[in-house]
Design a protein around this motif. Structure first.
Motif, short mmCIF file in Angstrom:
data_model
loop_
_atom_site.label_atom_id
_atom_site.label_comp_id
_atom_site.label_asym_id
_atom_site.label_seq_id
_atom_site.Cartn_x
_atom_site.Cartn_y
_atom_site.Cartn_z
N LEU A 1 0.70 -1.01 -0.16
CA LEU A 1 -0.61 0.27 0.25
C LEU A 1 0.76 1.34 -0.06
O LEU A 1 1.95 1.35 0.83
N LEU A 2 0.70 2.47 -0.97
CA LEU A 2 1.45 3.54 -1.08
C LEU A 2 0.54 4.37 -0.26
O LEU A 2 -0.76 4.80 -0.56
N ALA A 3 0.80 4.70 0.78
CA ALA A 3 -0.01 6.06 1.48
C ALA A 3 0.49 6.76 1.28
O ALA A 3 1.58 6.63 2.32
N PRO A 4 0.08 7.93 1.47
CA PRO A 4 0.35 9.50 1.40
C PRO A 4 1.29 9.51 3.00
O PRO A 4 0.41 8.92 3.66
N LEU A 5 2.26 9.98 2.96
CA LEU A 5 3.14 10.33 4.47
C LEU A 5 3.14 11.88 4.17
O LEU A 5 2.78 12.56 3.62
N LEU A 6 2.17 12.48 5.47
CA LEU A 6 2.10 14.04 5.51
C LEU A 6 3.47 14.60 6.73
O LEU A 6 3.55 13.48 7.92
N VAL A 7 3.23 15.88 6.86
CA VAL A 7 3.48 16.31 8.09
C VAL A 7 2.95 17.74 8.15
O VAL A 7 2.85 17.90 7.06
N LEU A 8 3.07 17.56 9.60
CA LEU A 8 2.18 19.35 10.04
C LEU A 8 3.41 20.49 9.34
O LEU A 8 4.57 20.29 9.47
N ASP A 9 2.64 21.41 9.20
CA ASP A 9 2.87 22.43 8.46
C ASP A 9 2.37 23.89 9.52
O ASP A 9 1.00 24.26 10.20
N PRO A 10 3.22 24.15 11.65
CA PRO A 10 3.11 24.26 11.87
C PRO A 10 2.26 25.79 11.86
O PRO A 10 0.86 25.95 12.74
N ALA A 11 2.74 26.42 10.79
CA ALA A 11 2.00 27.70 10.92
C ALA A 11 0.18 27.77 10.44
O ALA A 11 -0.36 28.16 10.26
N ALA A 12 0.30 26.26 9.15
CA ALA A 12 -1.33 26.01 8.78
C ALA A 12 -1.68 25.11 9.33
O ALA A 12 -3.06 25.15 9.02
N LEU A 13 -1.81 24.76 10.79
CA LEU A 13 -2.88 23.87 11.80
C LEU A 13 -3.70 25.05 11.70
O LEU A 13 -4.12 26.00 12.68
N VAL A 14 -4.58 24.55 11.34
CA VAL A 14 -6.67 25.06 12.00
C VAL A 14 -6.91 24.85 13.55
O VAL A 14 -5.90 24.17 14.10
N PRO A 15 -7.36 26.47 13.68
CA PRO A 15 -7.99 26.14 15.22
C PRO A 15 -9.19 25.16 15.79
O PRO A 15 -9.66 24.37 15.05
N ASP A 16 -8.49 25.42 17.69
CA ASP A 16 -9.68 23.83 17.31
C ASP A 16 -11.69 24.82 16.83
O ASP A 16 -11.70 26.10 17.02
N LEU A 17 -12.11 23.70 16.82
CA LEU A 17 -13.39 24.44 16.11
C LEU A 17 -14.33 23.71 16.57
O LEU A 17 -14.43 22.59 17.15
N PRO A 18 -15.52 23.97 16.79
CA PRO A 18 -16.93 23.36 17.73
C PRO A 18 -16.93 22.36 16.87
O PRO A 18 -17.18 22.26 15.51
N ILE A 19 -17.46 21.52 17.14
CA ILE A 19 -17.79 20.01 16.48
C ILE A 19 -19.41 19.08 16.43
O ILE A 19 -19.78 20.35 17.99
N ARG A 20 -20.32 19.17 16.23
CA ARG A 20 -21.50 18.90 16.16
C ARG A 20 -21.75 18.05 17.42
O ARG A 20 -21.43 16.69 16.82
N ASP A 21 -22.43 18.47 18.26
CA ASP A 21 -23.47 17.14 18.92
C ASP A 21 -22.05 16.81 19.64
O ASP A 21 -22.19 15.04 20.26
N ALA A 22 -20.79 16.95 19.55
CA ALA A 22 -20.10 15.85 20.07
C ALA A 22 -18.86 16.77 21.40
O ALA A 22 -18.56 17.87 21.51
N ARG A 23 -18.17 16.54 22.53
CA ARG A 23 -17.15 16.80 22.76
C ARG A 23 -15.61 15.93 22.75
O ARG A 23 -16.01 14.79 22.68
N ILE A 24 -14.68 16.34 22.76
CA ILE A 24 -13.53 15.88 22.80
C ILE A 24 -12.83 15.85 23.88
O ILE A 24 -13.03 16.63 24.58
N ARG A 25 -12.66 14.30 24.29
CA ARG A 25 -11.85 14.38 25.45
C ARG A 25 -10.70 13.23 25.62
O ARG A 25 -10.46 12.78 24.47
N TYR A 26 -9.75 13.28 26.44
CA TYR A 26 -8.72 12.24 26.38
C TYR A 26 -9.09 11.23 27.32
O TYR A 26 -9.78 11.27 28.29
N LEU A 27 -8.45 9.86 26.36
CA LEU A 27 -8.97 8.79 28.22
C LEU A 27 -7.76 8.85 28.80
O LEU A 27 -7.29 9.60 28.87
N ASP A 28 -7.96 8.64 30.18
CA ASP A 28 -7.82 9.13 30.82
C ASP A 28 -7.44 7.48 31.69
O ASP A 28 -8.04 6.85 32.07
#
Ligand code: COA
Length: 290
Positions: free
Chosen positions: A98-125
């Motif tokens: 499988l030839l999978a596109p490999l990507l790296v972050l352009d830190p200046a281009a990182l999108v800001p946190d946006l509200p998402i529909r009907d859910a919240r984000i949390r980390y597993l503790d």
């Protein structure tokens, strides 16, 4: 390859070499390193040894024999730009690649946190009493998500409403409990601080999407991004990726990478702020073995 990129690829190679080592033993077979996980957890793969020549077809065939003996998947991974001759060798040794596109972050281009529909984000503790249940749900979401790889789940019209067809919370909740050993193995990885799993959770429907980051020093990879088919196209995968990435940057990581299953998924990550730099090769036995 431009000098800047050769530095980047060196860092990627160091990262891929270092990542499994705390959790695996290494068996050297020709120019390949076979990482064999010690204890519970998802199995690893073989990859070209850092700084070695291109593995030969004989190295691959011997490694496949050893993987079969150990009862682990006959899996191989490498970065095409770092081992450009290996693709042809791997195919000649009976692997599908499988030839999978490999990507790296352009830190200046990182999108800001946006509200998402009907859910919240949390980390597993890993210290939470709900950890085993959360992990079971997140694993089930990943299994169902990767089991329905179509980027968009098929759409159908029910009672004049366009709905997304596919597995949802009921299918997720039908998954078995994880063994205590599996839960403990993941708890230890999360407690190390190098592994972080984030989920998108809806008050009504529970955990609907998941993603994990894995870190070595100042480099980290985002993996296992998956959304239940019934919950796609609500922005969950994009926002989970952005949130995990932002957290990594805030904690001193300066290179974030990921590989996308195909060009459609790569487009999603491009919108989050990643750019394609190369190709990750993920190989397994071809359907018809040699
Ligand atoms: C790839 C995958 C994770 C995407 O999950 P998702 O939660 O549907 O992703 P998002 O909702 O963030 O983005 C999907 C699309 O919805 C759009 N979208 C984002 N927010 C939206 C919103 N609020 N309303 C409508 N559409 C939205 C995105 O722009 C994107 O559009 P595009 O198709 O034009 O690129 C999911 O299809 C999946 O689990 N696939 C199988 C596993 C897999 O391949 N994982 C990736 C491994 S690298």
């Amino acid at each position: 390859m431009a000098p800047a990129d050769s530095g980047l690829f060196d860092r990627l190679e160091q990262f891929y070499d270092a990542l499994p080592r705390p959790w695996a033993r290494v068996e050297e077979i020709g120019s390949l390193d076979l990482f064999v996980r010690e204890g519970e957890g998802w199995p690893y793969y073989a990859r070209p040894r850092l700084g070695s020549h291109t593995p030969s077809a004989a190295d691959i065939i011997e490694t496949r024999r050893r993987q079969r003996d150990l009862g682990v998947p006959e899996a191989f991974e490498w970065v095409h730009e770092c081992s450009p001759d290996l693709l042809a060798v791997a195919r000649s040794a009976g692997l599908d690649v499988l030839l999978a596109p490999l990507l790296v972050l352009d830190p200046a281009a990182l999108v800001p946190d946006l509200p998402i529909r009907d859910a919240r984000i949390r980390y597993l503790d890993p210290a939470s009493p709900a950890f085993a249940a959360d992990l079971r749900a997140a694993r089930a979401v990943a299994r169902l998500g990767f089991g329905a790889p179509a980027y968009r789940a098929p759409l159908e019209v029910v009672e004049n409403t366009l709905v997304i067809d596919g597995a949802g919370p009921a299918e997720r909740d039908a998954f078995e409990e994880l063994t205590p050993e599996a839960v403990q193995a993941t708890r230890v990885m999360l407690e190390s601080g190098d592994y972080v799993t984030a989920v998108a959770e809806s008050p009504a429907e529970g955990i609907l999407a998941t993603a994990t980051s894995q870190r070595v020093g100042q480099v980290a990879e985002v993996v296992g991004v998956a959304t239940l088919p019934s919950a796609r196209n609500r922005g969950y995968a994009s926002q989970l990726t952005a949130t995990l990435t932002g957290r990594l940057l805030a904690r001193g990581v300066d290179l974030v990478l990921l590989s996308a299953g195909d060009d459609d998924v790569a487009r999603l990550y491009t919108r989050v702020g990643f750019r394609r730099v190369g190709t990750a090769c993920v190989a397994q036995p071809a359907a018809v073995p040699l």
